[in-house]
Write an enzyme that holds these catalytic residues in place. Sequence first.
Site, PDB file in Angstrom:
ATOM      1  CE  LYS A   9       3.122  -0.311  10.196  1.00  0.00           C
ATOM      2  NZ  LYS A   9       2.586  -0.246   8.818  1.00  0.00           N
ATOM      3  CG  HIS A  13       7.282  -3.529  -0.188  1.00  0.00           C
ATOM      4  ND1 HIS A  13       5.958  -3.718  -0.514  1.00  0.00           N
ATOM      5  CD2 HIS A  13       7.964  -4.464  -0.875  1.00  0.00           C
ATOM      6  CE1 HIS A  13       5.850  -4.736  -1.352  1.00  0.00           C
ATOM      7  NE2 HIS A  13       7.066  -5.214  -1.588  1.00  0.00           N
ATOM      8  CB  THR A  31      -2.884  -3.347   2.055  1.00  0.00           C
ATOM      9  OG1 THR A  31      -2.105  -3.923   3.106  1.00  0.00           O
ATOM     10  CG2 THR A  31      -2.005  -3.154   0.837  1.00  0.00           C
ATOM     11  CE  LYS A  73      -5.873  -6.349   3.687  1.00  0.00           C
ATOM     12  NZ  LYS A  73      -4.690  -6.738   4.485  1.00  0.00           N
ATOM     13  CE  LYS A 103      -2.701   1.118  10.628  1.00  0.00           C
ATOM     14  NZ  LYS A 103      -2.703   1.366   9.190  1.00  0.00           N
ATOM     15  NE  ARG A 104       4.803  -6.261  13.624  1.00  0.00           N
ATOM     16  CZ  ARG A 104       5.713  -7.225  13.513  1.00  0.00           C
ATOM     17  NH1 ARG A 104       5.454  -8.331  12.827  1.00  0.00           N
ATOM     18  NH2 ARG A 104       6.881  -7.103  14.103  1.00  0.00           N
TER      19      ARG A 104
END
Length: 833
Positions: A573, A374, A678, A682, A567-568
């Site tokens: 990110k 991952h 992901t 969504k 998100k985290r």
Amino acid sequence: VEASIPEPLREAWRKHSATEFTSKDEFERDFVRHIETTLARSLYNCDELAAYSGTALAFRDRLIIEWNRTQQRQTFTDQKRVYYLSLEFLMGRALDNAMLNVGMKDVARDGLADLGFRIEDAITQEHDAALGNGGLGRLAACFLDSMATLNYPAWGYGLRYRYGIFKQEIVNGYQMEVPDYWLDNNPWEFPRHDITVDIQFYGHVTKYQDENGKVCHSWESGETVQAVAYDVPIPGYRTKTTNNLRLWSSKASSGEFDFQKFNAGDYESAVADQQTAETISAVLYPNDNLERGKELRLKQQYFWCAASLYDIVRRFKKTNRAWSEFPDQVAIQLNDTHPTLAIVELQRILIDVEGLEWDEAWRIVIGTFGYTNHTVLPEALEKWSVPLMQNLLPRHLQIIYDINLFFLQSVEKRFPNDRDMLSRVSIIEESHPKMVRMAHIAIIGSHKVNGVAELHSDLIKTTIFKDFVQIYGPDRFTNVTNGITPRRWLHQANPALSALIAEKLGGYEFLTDLTLLDKLETFVDDKNFRREWSDIKAKNKLRLARLIKDLTGYSVNPNSLFDVQVKRIHEYKRQQLNIFGVIHRYLSIKAMTPEQRKKVVPRVSIFGGKAAPGYWMAKSIIYLINSVAAVVNKDDDIGDLLKVIFIEDYNVSKAEIICPASDISEHISTAGTEASGTSNMKFVLNGGLIIGTCDGANIEITREIGEQNIFLFGNLAEDVEDLRHRHFYGGFQLDPQLKRVFETIKAGTFGDPSSFNSLISSIEEHGDYYLVSDDFNSYIATHEMVDKEFQNQEEWLAKSITSVARMGFFSMDRVTNEYADSIWNVEPLDIAD
Ligand code: CJB
């Protein structure tokens, strides 16, 4: 001895066998019975929490009946099963999902109304089951939903943490962590006190010869801890299949309670030992994309792998098949390297306990396991120190050395005299201390290794696992692009949109065949349809605005453009890129004339996500977001033109409110760092557009929905290495617009600038590893395009509808079928009654 009732006595059983409620009246009967007897309450003291419990128990009865039948059927037909091993299952709430999957939500709504409750109030009483950190844990949960829906005989195996991911509180702008004790009032788990496994740790290995003179090994343990099974039913959507998630809880082994201490009057110390055993499953490690090498974490991993394998082997042995048939009956999927010890443990069971020869055992192991990678981030790749492993799992370390020896011998044969290759691919890293590279064991011990999006699967083949592609050839490596379950992420989170789609497509079949969404494209130009579509988005934005008001006290104008990044929190990110962009926007508006301001599209920038408790940079990013919010939101000169919101304690149930309410969402990782993502799926599935980099699944989303329907920006993965190199050797030029942002921060506009020193210096002085400066200009320019396009609402709606219509590929059901065909080789179990 299996307990079984003799045939002549079974009639009475059959007569009284539990039945499912099938009408509103029967639901009410079951509800009231549970309130009165299970909960020992009455109509005089039934509050919303009790109403939740009563409803959950009524539905649970239904699930149990189907669950028992499913398990019996799976045992009876005895076909190959899948076991999904994951240290994380980020389930969220179960009741709403159970009601929708079983298909009796309307019945419950009416029944609850008769009894004086609103179904929404009951549903929201439930505590999230948050046994995961982020995407990896949520993917496991989507797998469970999909495997049950598609009738695969499949079990999940995990740990029953007493504390899931911490609850995040924001105090004066800072993240604080509060333990999340989630098990009170949890009706969804069933303790199986009769299903226990004793798990060994520490101790030593003795060699002996058996009666045939064969050298054998026996592991004498130093400590034993008991694993107790807790089972959770997993209903599929509109199918009778109800699969099982088995979570292990640790407690002191029954033989372990030290009666000597006890008799010597040292009762307290005996109880303390008991508590030590219980700490193994006490808490989920709160790191995402980061490994810390703590001994307790390794204990968790072995405890869970050993208990699960014991269980799987026990089930297999009941069928009296030859060992060679094991891979025909059992597929085990490793969710990241966390369960890698399962490979070693199966080899140990086969050679030490069952007496198989090494080669035969190893063939079985490889045939059984598949490994999903991952991440390519180096700090997330698991390594365990050899001394630690030697102490905790001495026999496993020996087996690891043997696996490595045989592997390196075969490599040496094919690549003679390539010592560098040998040291690169060795399981053991020759550092101080030596380290065991878990990903190498996972690759060597599996028949398939997969990445989770095309770019990511290419990257693992050309970077971190390149040597293994040479050794095994390309066939061991494959791609299965992630997906999401449309049941939770469309039907449950966005019932109005789901209903509108069903009305247009003539039913809810799209929920089990998401490619049917493509028919929506024929309605793109339908004015009425567009109105309904946009009304639904507006209502979802209102719902989010109410949540924001409740959580932060800020009122946001629901007509603004809602721009979301949830998100985290992680440097890769790039929430820092987003908040620097927000500051840039703030400065631009401040500099505008009243005339110019009239043309500004009002925006709400919404953030949410947890930082690992020890991740200082991530925590600074949260503090900066809140500091900017405190200034901007109170600036009357700005008003509704810009609001900044940080939603505290982002979790699955909040995601269900947030995803349907975005106009645009941000998926802006440095190219090549986000394996898939992901939440991007969504948001698009709920009619939001996205701004993103060419990374992870963004690339495939673009391919599916068309590049006119997505806002892409930034450097490409293939250029990242060069850019980083240039930062260090060619001099580093800070983007001028970003420079202005930094100057504003340094001037103290958002409070004491020293709080943000490390954030800024990581870019200005330390090489800007995540390329924030390189991408800043195109990020800002792309947001300007977003503003421009948002003003043309008709076009925007067309993009939104078209995108949803083309999202069929990202259903978790497609993902599950791909794993089943290309990795597990399992068939669904036809459940036609
Ligand atoms: N992922 O959530 C985690 N934790 C990790 O430690 C490593 C990776 C995420 O897994 C998701 C599911 O595959 C991916 O979509 C996401 O990109 C990745 O960061």
